[in-house]
Design a protein around this motif. Structure first.
Motif, PDB file in Angstrom:
ATOM      1  N   PRO A 217       0.703  -1.069   0.150  1.00  0.00           N
ATOM      2  CA  PRO A 217      -0.074   0.243   0.091  1.00  0.00           C
ATOM      3  C   PRO A 217       0.902   1.261  -0.274  1.00  0.00           C
ATOM      4  CG  PRO A 217      -0.009  -0.951   2.296  1.00  0.00           C
ATOM      5  CD  PRO A 217       0.763  -1.995   1.225  1.00  0.00           C
ATOM      6  N   ARG A 218       0.281   2.425  -0.389  1.00  0.00           N
ATOM      7  CA  ARG A 218       0.961   3.786  -0.527  1.00  0.00           C
ATOM      8  C   ARG A 218       2.339   3.707  -1.240  1.00  0.00           C
ATOM      9  NH1 ARG A 218      -1.171   2.358   4.247  1.00  0.00           N
ATOM     10  NH2 ARG A 218       1.074   2.054   5.285  1.00  0.00           N
ATOM     11  N   ARG A 219       2.334   2.981  -2.204  1.00  0.00           N
ATOM     12  CA  ARG A 219       3.562   3.012  -2.778  1.00  0.00           C
ATOM     13  C   ARG A 219       3.167   2.785  -4.414  1.00  0.00           C
ATOM     14  NH1 ARG A 219       9.188  -0.383  -1.225  1.00  0.00           N
ATOM     15  NH2 ARG A 219       9.277   1.658   0.324  1.00  0.00           N
ATOM     16  N   HIS A 220       3.801   3.372  -5.120  1.00  0.00           N
ATOM     17  CA  HIS A 220       3.879   3.237  -6.616  1.00  0.00           C
ATOM     18  C   HIS A 220       4.560   2.116  -7.086  1.00  0.00           C
ATOM     19  CE1 HIS A 220       1.626   6.722  -7.640  1.00  0.00           C
ATOM     20  NE2 HIS A 220       2.425   7.667  -7.168  1.00  0.00           N
ATOM     21  N   ARG A 221       4.120   1.458  -8.120  1.00  0.00           N
ATOM     22  CA  ARG A 221       4.887   0.243  -8.531  1.00  0.00           C
ATOM     23  C   ARG A 221       5.166   0.414 -10.098  1.00  0.00           C
ATOM     24  NH1 ARG A 221       3.217  -5.886  -7.770  1.00  0.00           N
ATOM     25  NH2 ARG A 221       4.021  -5.729  -6.057  1.00  0.00           N
ATOM     26  N   LEU A 222       6.642   0.261 -10.236  1.00  0.00           N
ATOM     27  CA  LEU A 222       7.017   0.036 -11.714  1.00  0.00           C
ATOM     28  C   LEU A 222       7.438  -1.355 -12.041  1.00  0.00           C
ATOM     29  CD1 LEU A 222       9.472   3.193 -11.708  1.00  0.00           C
ATOM     30  CD2 LEU A 222       6.978   3.085 -12.244  1.00  0.00           C
ATOM     31  N   LEU A 223       7.330  -1.765 -13.371  1.00  0.00           N
ATOM     32  CA  LEU A 223       7.339  -3.117 -13.432  1.00  0.00           C
ATOM     33  C   LEU A 223       8.370  -3.172 -14.768  1.00  0.00           C
ATOM     34  CD1 LEU A 223       6.692  -6.338 -13.072  1.00  0.00           C
ATOM     35  CD2 LEU A 223       4.659  -5.955 -14.646  1.00  0.00           C
ATOM     36  N   ALA A 243      15.303   8.936  -8.490  1.00  0.00           N
ATOM     37  CA  ALA A 243      14.672  10.165  -8.586  1.00  0.00           C
ATOM     38  C   ALA A 243      12.992  10.110  -8.561  1.00  0.00           C
ATOM     39  CB  ALA A 243      15.010  11.006 -10.058  1.00  0.00           C
ATOM     40  N   LEU A 244      12.735   8.899  -7.861  1.00  0.00           N
ATOM     41  CA  LEU A 244      11.422   8.397  -7.948  1.00  0.00           C
ATOM     42  C   LEU A 244      11.039   7.992  -6.385  1.00  0.00           C
ATOM     43  CD1 LEU A 244      11.043   6.579 -11.358  1.00  0.00           C
ATOM     44  CD2 LEU A 244      10.039   8.760 -10.951  1.00  0.00           C
ATOM     45  N   PRO A 245      10.874   8.959  -5.569  1.00  0.00           N
ATOM     46  CA  PRO A 245      10.820   8.476  -4.177  1.00  0.00           C
ATOM     47  C   PRO A 245       9.324   7.887  -3.890  1.00  0.00           C
ATOM     48  CG  PRO A 245      10.516  10.898  -4.261  1.00  0.00           C
ATOM     49  CD  PRO A 245      11.179  10.449  -5.526  1.00  0.00           C
ATOM     50  N   GLY A 246       9.311   6.723  -2.993  1.00  0.00           N
ATOM     51  CA  GLY A 246       7.916   6.475  -2.672  1.00  0.00           C
ATOM     52  C   GLY A 246       7.411   5.370  -3.698  1.00  0.00           C
ATOM     53  N   THR A 247       8.468   4.793  -4.625  1.00  0.00           N
ATOM     54  CA  THR A 247       8.074   3.903  -5.634  1.00  0.00           C
ATOM     55  C   THR A 247       8.910   2.759  -5.665  1.00  0.00           C
ATOM     56  OG1 THR A 247       7.806   5.799  -7.316  1.00  0.00           O
ATOM     57  CG2 THR A 247       8.098   3.996  -8.279  1.00  0.00           C
ATOM     58  N   GLU A 248       8.379   1.457  -5.871  1.00  0.00           N
ATOM     59  CA  GLU A 248       9.005   0.448  -6.036  1.00  0.00           C
ATOM     60  C   GLU A 248       9.386  -0.119  -7.489  1.00  0.00           C
ATOM     61  OE1 GLU A 248       7.326  -3.005  -4.235  1.00  0.00           O
ATOM     62  OE2 GLU A 248       5.862  -3.278  -5.762  1.00  0.00           O
ATOM     63  N   LEU A 249      10.544  -0.857  -7.612  1.00  0.00           N
ATOM     64  CA  LEU A 249      10.537  -1.287  -8.991  1.00  0.00           C
ATOM     65  C   LEU A 249      10.546  -2.999  -9.115  1.00  0.00           C
ATOM     66  CD1 LEU A 249      11.560  -1.334 -11.776  1.00  0.00           C
ATOM     67  CD2 LEU A 249      13.867  -1.128 -11.164  1.00  0.00           C
ATOM     68  N   LEU A 250       9.747  -3.424  -9.637  1.00  0.00           N
ATOM     69  CA  LEU A 250       9.729  -5.073  -9.515  1.00  0.00           C
ATOM     70  C   LEU A 250      10.327  -5.680 -10.916  1.00  0.00           C
ATOM     71  CD1 LEU A 250       8.497  -7.019  -7.823  1.00  0.00           C
ATOM     72  CD2 LEU A 250       6.653  -7.196  -8.980  1.00  0.00           C
ATOM     73  N   ILE A 251      11.369  -6.364 -10.987  1.00  0.00           N
ATOM     74  CA  ILE A 251      11.992  -6.873 -11.851  1.00  0.00           C
ATOM     75  C   ILE A 251      11.936  -8.484 -12.153  1.00  0.00           C
ATOM     76  CG2 ILE A 251      14.364  -7.285 -13.221  1.00  0.00           C
ATOM     77  CD1 ILE A 251      15.417  -4.772 -11.814  1.00  0.00           C
ATOM     78  N   ALA A 252      11.126  -8.653 -13.176  1.00  0.00           N
ATOM     79  CA  ALA A 252      10.391 -10.075 -13.541  1.00  0.00           C
ATOM     80  C   ALA A 252      11.190 -10.682 -14.566  1.00  0.00           C
ATOM     81  CB  ALA A 252       8.876 -10.000 -13.540  1.00  0.00           C
ATOM     82  N   GLY A 253      11.763 -12.012 -14.235  1.00  0.00           N
ATOM     83  CA  GLY A 253      12.852 -12.610 -15.339  1.00  0.00           C
ATOM     84  C   GLY A 253      13.813 -13.080 -14.815  1.00  0.00           C
ATOM     85  N   GLY A 254      14.487 -13.788 -15.788  1.00  0.00           N
ATOM     86  CA  GLY A 254      15.733 -14.403 -15.500  1.00  0.00           C
ATOM     87  C   GLY A 254      15.874 -15.771 -14.924  1.00  0.00           C
ATOM     88  N   PRO A 255      16.523 -16.240 -14.045  1.00  0.00           N
ATOM     89  CA  PRO A 255      16.358 -17.839 -13.468  1.00  0.00           C
ATOM     90  C   PRO A 255      15.467 -17.963 -12.438  1.00  0.00           C
ATOM     91  CG  PRO A 255      18.241 -16.515 -12.521  1.00  0.00           C
ATOM     92  CD  PRO A 255      17.788 -15.763 -13.663  1.00  0.00           C
TER      93      PRO A 255
END
Length: 421
Positions: A217-223, A243-255
């Motif tokens: 909650p209360r956090r932007h999501r980048l994918l 430069a993007l506070p309050g934002t998470e980065l989800l990286i999908a892929g790989g092993p």
């Protein structure tokens, strides 16, 4: 005008390293696997029978697997039955081609469609020997890879010369975007030998309607979704996150998730995140089942596609299909698929500040994000459904079948698969 498909044609799709049965997210498994699988299925839905020829890369694979009604996967014995990086497969293409010729000598397909340059080498050798019509799709070009990767390019030195030979030797080229046509013209392959047919997306699976993956909650999501290789630009996404506070980065892929700690690219990216102070906001999922991707796309505020170069790129289509805005590099297929500013934003490759600015503007404006998502959905429905892609592909097959020369060598150049030097 779309030609009416004639039912019952036999179509051979040759995809030497990219099996439609592969688990996605590995170094050599990505968009081509998806493209071949869905094109085969859509052609089968038109009443044709499709066989996909791919290299046997494990010891106990059955010779033939029924993928679905009307589509078989044929495992070709070419080289040792184990995984071999695609850039090391060239020495085995002569054996691959001999297998195709032996198989087709007794039961020839009506038309052959090869995917990727090494498939083209193998298929052209067999097609020339038997006088069969051949259409080719490159999916990626050696000239582009060499320009961007320079000394890091692990392709065989003679790749570009062999790509030219395939282009001159086949009956027609299907390019996936306008940028590829320009690259082929620079290689000396005339534009009138090329037809643009984009990759597609399953609009019944990649849809805004359905569950979304859980998110904090209360956090932007980048994918970001895709293979974990350097050129896909995950390090750029991590840098932009500063430069993007309050934002998470989800990286999908790989092993698989339990092997992430062993992966050199994951270790490099984690070090980048630690050094830039955003490690607590970057999460790696590892390779995921294909069926979990739509829910993940729906959970994101923005999908990032920051590759240094991208021959086509299916992820933007999948994101747009799910109604999620896209921020992508202005390169290759992105220039055709992402309509800036209607469905997302394009930015200069390699510029994390430009990426951050584009994302910031979208995150600050929920109405704008919703409008981009709706426009993206409309765009894929009108242009990129697999039925439309299959119909356009069939138009090319139809033309080639009508014009294919009676003599197998007329208008074809010689190409001899050789060992990598």
């Amino acid at each position: 005008m779309t030609a009416t498909p004639r039912p019952g044609r036999t179509i051979a799709l040759v995809s030497e390293h990219a099996s439609p049965l592969a688990v996605l997210g590995g170094v050599d498994a990505g968009g081509q696997n998806v493209h071949v699988a869905h094109l085969a299925a859509a052609l089968a839905d038109h009443g044709h029978h499709v066989t996909v020829y791919t290299r046997q890369d494990a010891p106990h694979l059955p010779p033939r697997v029924a993928l679905r009604p009307g589509v078989d996967v044929r495992h070709v014995p070419a080289g040792p039955p184990r995984h071999i990086p695609k850039d090391q497969l060239l020495p085995h293409m002569e054996q691959f081609g001999h297998f195709l010729a032996d198989e087709w000598r007794h039961r020839p397909p009506d038309i052959i469609h090869s995917h990727f340059w090494m498939s083209g080498i193998a298929a052209l050798a067999a097609a020339r020997e038997l006088g069969l019509p051949l259409v080719h799709t490159y999916h990626a070009l050696g000239t582009v890879k060499r320009r961007h990767q320079r000394q890091e390019d692990t392709s065989p030195p003679d790749r570009i010369a062999l790509e030219k030979a395939v282009g001159h030797g086949c009956d027609r080229i299907i390019a996936t975007c306008r940028d590829e046509v320009r690259e082929l013209a620079a290689m000396g392959i005339a534009a009138d030998r090329t037809t643009i047919v984009p990759c597609g997306v399953d609009t019944t699976v990649f849809t805004p309607h359905g569950p979304a993956a859980p998110r904090p909650p209360r956090r932007h999501r980048l994918l970001q979704i895709g293979r974990l290789v350097k050129r896909k630009g995950a390090a750029l996404s991590i840098t932009a996150l500063t430069a993007l506070p309050g934002t998470e980065l989800l990286i999908a892929g790989g092993p698989p998730p339990h092997q992430l700690h062993q992966d050199p690219e994951v270790r490099r990216l984690r070090e980048t995140a630690r050094r830039t102070g955003v490690a607590d906001r970057v999460r790696f999922t590892g390779g995921l089942p294909r069926e979990s991707i739509p829910a993940l796309l729906r959970s994101a505020d923005v999908v990032l596609c920051p590759a240094d170069y991208e021959p086509f790129g299916i992820v933007p289509l999948e994101a747009m299909g799910c109604g999620t805005p896209v921020v992508a590099t202005a390169t290759g297929g992105h220039l055709d698929t992402v309509a800036d500013p209607a469905t997302g934003r394009l930015f200069t490759p390699g510029d994390p500040a430009a990426l951050a600015r584009a994302v910031t503007a979208l995150l600050a404006d929920p109405a704008r994000r919703a409008a981009c998502g709706a426009a993206g959905r409309r765009r894929v429905l009108t242009r990129y459904g697999w039925d439309q892609v299959a119909a356009a592909t069939w138009d090319v097959y139809h033309d080639v079948l009508a014009l294919h020369p009676s003599h197998p060598s007329r208008g074809r150049s010689e190409v001899t698969p050789g060992p990598a030097r």
